[in-house]
Scaffold this motif. Structure first.
Motif, mmCIF file in Angstrom:
data_model
loop_
_atom_site.group_PDB
_atom_site.id
_atom_site.type_symbol
_atom_site.label_atom_id
_atom_site.label_comp_id
_atom_site.label_asym_id
_atom_site.label_seq_id
_atom_site.Cartn_x
_atom_site.Cartn_y
_atom_site.Cartn_z
ATOM 1 N N LEU A 286 0.738 -1.189 0.044
ATOM 2 C CA LEU A 286 -0.055 -0.083 0.094
ATOM 3 C C LEU A 286 0.907 1.302 -0.213
ATOM 4 O O LEU A 286 1.896 1.407 0.776
ATOM 5 C CB LEU A 286 -0.791 0.061 1.146
ATOM 6 N N ALA A 287 0.717 2.100 -0.880
ATOM 7 C CA ALA A 287 1.411 3.321 -0.822
ATOM 8 C C ALA A 287 0.419 4.637 -1.287
ATOM 9 O O ALA A 287 -0.632 4.464 -1.699
ATOM 10 C CB ALA A 287 2.357 3.283 -2.099
ATOM 11 N N PRO A 288 0.887 5.779 -0.522
ATOM 12 C CA PRO A 288 -0.063 7.008 -0.672
ATOM 13 C C PRO A 288 -0.258 7.495 -2.233
ATOM 14 O O PRO A 288 0.795 7.546 -2.686
ATOM 15 C CB PRO A 288 0.748 7.975 0.398
ATOM 16 N N THR A 289 -1.324 8.011 -2.273
ATOM 17 C CA THR A 289 -1.643 9.053 -3.428
ATOM 18 C C THR A 289 -2.308 10.309 -3.115
ATOM 19 O O THR A 289 -3.080 10.221 -1.932
ATOM 20 C CB THR A 289 -2.328 8.205 -4.632
ATOM 21 N N PRO A 290 -2.007 11.312 -3.730
ATOM 22 C CA PRO A 290 -0.852 11.809 -4.396
ATOM 23 C C PRO A 290 0.461 11.219 -3.847
ATOM 24 O O PRO A 290 0.894 11.327 -2.798
ATOM 25 C CB PRO A 290 -1.047 13.209 -4.544
ATOM 26 N N GLY A 291 1.343 11.134 -4.857
ATOM 27 C CA GLY A 291 2.778 10.662 -4.457
ATOM 28 C C GLY A 291 3.442 10.420 -5.569
ATOM 29 O O GLY A 291 3.293 10.610 -6.635
ATOM 30 N N TYR A 292 4.924 10.347 -5.455
ATOM 31 C CA TYR A 292 5.760 10.438 -6.353
ATOM 32 C C TYR A 292 5.907 8.859 -7.066
ATOM 33 O O TYR A 292 5.840 8.015 -6.343
ATOM 34 C CB TYR A 292 7.288 10.702 -5.610
ATOM 35 N N PRO A 293 5.981 8.816 -8.299
ATOM 36 C CA PRO A 293 5.877 7.739 -9.082
ATOM 37 C C PRO A 293 6.813 6.673 -9.196
ATOM 38 O O PRO A 293 6.861 5.458 -9.524
ATOM 39 C CB PRO A 293 5.643 8.188 -10.711
ATOM 40 N N LEU A 294 8.023 6.984 -8.324
ATOM 41 C CA LEU A 294 9.301 6.130 -8.123
ATOM 42 C C LEU A 294 8.718 4.891 -7.530
ATOM 43 O O LEU A 294 9.221 3.853 -7.821
ATOM 44 C CB LEU A 294 10.317 6.879 -7.465
ATOM 45 N N ILE A 295 7.911 4.936 -6.481
ATOM 46 C CA ILE A 295 7.715 3.613 -5.890
ATOM 47 C C ILE A 295 7.188 2.719 -6.794
ATOM 48 O O ILE A 295 7.213 1.390 -6.731
ATOM 49 C CB ILE A 295 6.658 3.775 -4.696
ATOM 50 N N GLU A 296 5.932 2.865 -7.445
ATOM 51 C CA GLU A 296 5.540 2.033 -8.405
ATOM 52 C C GLU A 296 6.399 1.608 -9.458
ATOM 53 O O GLU A 296 6.559 0.320 -10.078
ATOM 54 C CB GLU A 296 4.386 2.713 -9.150
ATOM 55 N N ALA A 297 7.607 2.180 -9.811
ATOM 56 C CA ALA A 297 8.476 2.025 -10.953
ATOM 57 C C ALA A 297 9.338 0.830 -10.109
ATOM 58 O O ALA A 297 9.756 -0.073 -10.755
ATOM 59 C CB ALA A 297 9.390 3.006 -11.407
ATOM 60 N N LEU A 298 9.798 1.206 -8.892
ATOM 61 C CA LEU A 298 10.577 0.109 -8.266
ATOM 62 C C LEU A 298 9.916 -1.040 -7.747
ATOM 63 O O LEU A 298 10.573 -2.240 -8.316
ATOM 64 C CB LEU A 298 11.152 0.849 -6.785
ATOM 65 N N ALA A 299 8.578 -1.095 -7.857
ATOM 66 C CA ALA A 299 7.527 -2.293 -7.668
ATOM 67 C C ALA A 299 7.372 -2.957 -8.736
ATOM 68 O O ALA A 299 7.732 -4.235 -8.578
ATOM 69 C CB ALA A 299 6.366 -1.975 -6.707
ATOM 70 N N ASN A 300 7.220 -2.310 -9.688
ATOM 71 C CA ASN A 300 7.441 -3.026 -11.216
ATOM 72 C C ASN A 300 8.504 -4.297 -11.313
ATOM 73 O O ASN A 300 8.487 -5.314 -11.878
ATOM 74 C CB ASN A 300 7.115 -1.998 -12.239
ATOM 75 N N LEU A 301 9.710 -3.354 -11.083
ATOM 76 C CA LEU A 301 11.086 -3.953 -11.136
ATOM 77 C C LEU A 301 11.026 -5.355 -10.411
ATOM 78 O O LEU A 301 11.796 -6.310 -10.396
ATOM 79 C CB LEU A 301 12.143 -3.136 -11.112
ATOM 80 N N GLU A 302 10.243 -5.376 -9.212
ATOM 81 C CA GLU A 302 10.372 -6.450 -8.232
ATOM 82 C C GLU A 302 9.146 -7.330 -8.476
ATOM 83 O O GLU A 302 8.925 -8.168 -7.624
ATOM 84 C CB GLU A 302 10.376 -6.142 -6.796
ATOM 85 N N ASN A 303 8.286 -6.914 -9.551
ATOM 86 C CA ASN A 303 7.073 -7.737 -9.876
ATOM 87 C C ASN A 303 6.127 -7.689 -8.605
ATOM 88 O O ASN A 303 5.580 -8.660 -8.179
ATOM 89 C CB ASN A 303 7.304 -9.330 -10.139
ATOM 90 N N VAL A 304 6.054 -6.568 -7.846
ATOM 91 C CA VAL A 304 5.086 -6.249 -6.945
ATOM 92 C C VAL A 304 3.874 -5.023 -7.350
ATOM 93 O O VAL A 304 4.308 -4.400 -8.099
ATOM 94 C CB VAL A 304 5.977 -5.807 -5.596
ATOM 95 N N GLN A 305 2.907 -5.527 -6.915
ATOM 96 C CA GLN A 305 1.745 -4.184 -7.199
ATOM 97 C C GLN A 305 1.817 -3.275 -6.142
ATOM 98 O O GLN A 305 2.137 -3.493 -5.150
ATOM 99 C CB GLN A 305 0.430 -5.022 -7.316
ATOM 100 N N VAL A 306 1.300 -1.876 -6.557
ATOM 101 C CA VAL A 306 0.973 -0.961 -5.554
ATOM 102 C C VAL A 306 -0.322 -0.709 -5.664
ATOM 103 O O VAL A 306 -0.946 -0.367 -6.656
ATOM 104 C CB VAL A 306 1.849 0.066 -5.942
ATOM 105 N N GLU A 307 -0.928 -0.814 -4.568
ATOM 106 C CA GLU A 307 -2.291 -0.435 -4.223
ATOM 107 C C GLU A 307 -2.287 1.098 -3.554
ATOM 108 O O GLU A 307 -1.675 1.084 -2.376
ATOM 109 C CB GLU A 307 -2.988 -1.493 -3.378
ATOM 110 N N PRO A 308 -3.245 1.896 -3.982
ATOM 111 C CA PRO A 308 -3.254 3.174 -3.448
ATOM 112 C C PRO A 308 -3.840 3.220 -2.211
ATOM 113 O O PRO A 308 -5.086 2.794 -2.259
ATOM 114 C CB PRO A 308 -3.500 4.072 -4.628
ATOM 115 N N TYR A 309 -3.766 4.076 -1.069
ATOM 116 C CA TYR A 309 -4.702 4.773 -0.265
ATOM 117 C C TYR A 309 -4.445 6.199 -0.356
ATOM 118 O O TYR A 309 -3.593 6.849 -0.896
ATOM 119 C CB TYR A 309 -4.430 4.329 1.210
ATOM 120 N N ARG A 310 -5.442 7.051 -0.169
ATOM 121 C CA ARG A 310 -5.621 8.114 -0.499
ATOM 122 C C ARG A 310 -5.416 9.264 0.531
ATOM 123 O O ARG A 310 -5.757 9.346 1.653
ATOM 124 C CB ARG A 310 -6.848 8.699 -1.053
#
Length: 384
Positions: A105-129
């Motif tokens: 779980l990661a906050p939104t709005p937020g910097y897109p780096l977390i999603e990019a790093l998660a993609n490299l690890e084959n991990v999904q990012v679900e937002p909380y607001r």
């Protein structure tokens, strides 16, 4: 606490056990398979390389003293991992906590780096607001998923203060995320790289989550922001929480860290000097950001019918400008590029919950910031 199947704790093999028994009896062993050149008169004379997955012990001790003095608490150097960047820290933690296909779980709005790093690890990012309430950003507790959702989240990420919102978590929000993690048996990942850069609107009750003893917490920080030197690739990860969970987490994390051994002995020797520079460098940056924010607020305030709102940040290096939503963000940015050679980032880059925003850096030289901010405001007025 759940740790991913990517990392396993194995029992010592028969050879390791036999060697350990002989050492315990006082026998000196010669490792004829050893491939460390500094043990055999090669490399820099007089320098012995001792691999430590957490980073050189003395460097961690120095860092622990600095953090203890900065935060007013006792920091154990054995709970610190030295890294080349906080991005590497995220990567390690995603490996540690998530099997492929699982989520954080990661906050939104937020910097897109977390999603990019998660993609490299084959991990999904679900937002909380976080919701904008007209004067500040506030965590929406209803956006935190209930127990039993699929994929089940494996960690909650908190950015304190947020980027680009600049919002610190207040006391109630800190208690909320810790309670949520405790009830759902989730570890907390805390990114506090901008914590040391409060602005005039900063909360008096702001506090770090690093070192939290209540729940398993992984706190990220580093020199890149604290020293205002992106090229100073030194970061750290602190593990805290219930003693048994910390010990288990470090056992797994040591295996990941040992596979990379990223931290340079050369940087380790320079770390005390780097840490000594942080107060003065941070103060200069805080002063610059506060002055530019004041300039922007003054420029907007000069026009009583200005369609622009300064979404005053509490901390960090950025400010969000809000303008009428009928103005297309891309059109505004393209006009600024074409007419003035000014580039800025539209709000949708950060998943802002409404249209009509751009993000500006508060780091620019004051004259440059004033001149270019005025051009941005004129362009918005024209498009309005």
């Amino acid at each position: 606490m759940y740790f991913s199947r990517r990392v396993s704790l194995s029992e010592p093999n028969a050879i390791t056990l036999a060697a350990g028994k002989l050492r315990a009896q006082g026998q000196k062993l010669i490792n004829i398979s050893d491939s460390n050149p500094t043990r055999h008169g090669l490399g820099e004379v007089g320098t012995l390389y001792q691999a430590d997955p957490r980073g050189p012990r003395e460097a961690r001790r120095v860092l622990a003293v600095f953090l203890s003095q900065r935060d007013g608490r006792i920091v154990n150097p054995d709970n610190l991992y030295l890294l080349s960047s906080t991005s590497q820290g995220y990567s390690w933690l995603l490996k540690l906590l998530c099997d492929p296909g699982e989520a954080v779980l990661a906050p939104t709005p937020g910097y897109p780096l977390i999603e990019a790093l998660a993609n490299l690890e084959n991990v999904q990012v679900e937002p909380y607001r976080f919701a904008w309430l007209g004067r500040n950003w506030e965590l929406d507790p209803l956006s935190l998923p209930a127990v039993g959702v699929s994929p089940r989240p494996r960690a909650l990420i908190v950015i304190n203060p947020g980027n680009p919102t600049g919002a610190y978590l207040d006391k109630g929000e800190r208690q909320l995320v810790q309670k949520y993690c405790a009830e759902n048996n989730l570890p907390l990942i805390v990114d506090e790289v901008f914590f040391n850069f409060p602005l005039p609107a900063a909360l008096k009750s702001r506090a770090r989550l690093a070192g939290s003893p209540e729940i398993l917490t992984f706190a990220l920080d580093g020199l890149s922001k604290n020293l205002c030197a992106p090229g100073a690739k030194v970061a750290w990860l602190e593990v805290s929480g219930p003693e048994s969970q910390v010990a288990e987490a470090k056992a797994y994390l040591d295996i990941i860290a040992d596979a990379f051994l990223p931290f340079s002995d050369i940087l380790a020797t320079q770390l005390p000097d780097f840490l000594e520079e942080i107060p003065s460098q941070s103060a200069r940056t805080r002063e610059r950001c506060a002055a530019n924010l004041d300039t922007l607020q003054s420029l907007v305030g000069e026009d009583p019918v200005s369609p622009v709102t300064v979404m005053s940040p509490q901390g960090g290096w950025n400010v969000l400008l809000r303008f009428p939503s009928h103005i297309d963000e891309d059109e505004l940015v393209e006009n600024l590029l074409k007419d003035y050679g000014i580039y800025c980032q539209p709000g949708y880059f950060f998943d802002l919950p409404f249209s009509g925003t751009i993000s500006l850096s508060l780091l620019l030289q004051p004259d440059s910031f004033r001149k270019n901010a005025a051009k941005i405001l004129r362009t918005i007025a024209t498009l309005s």
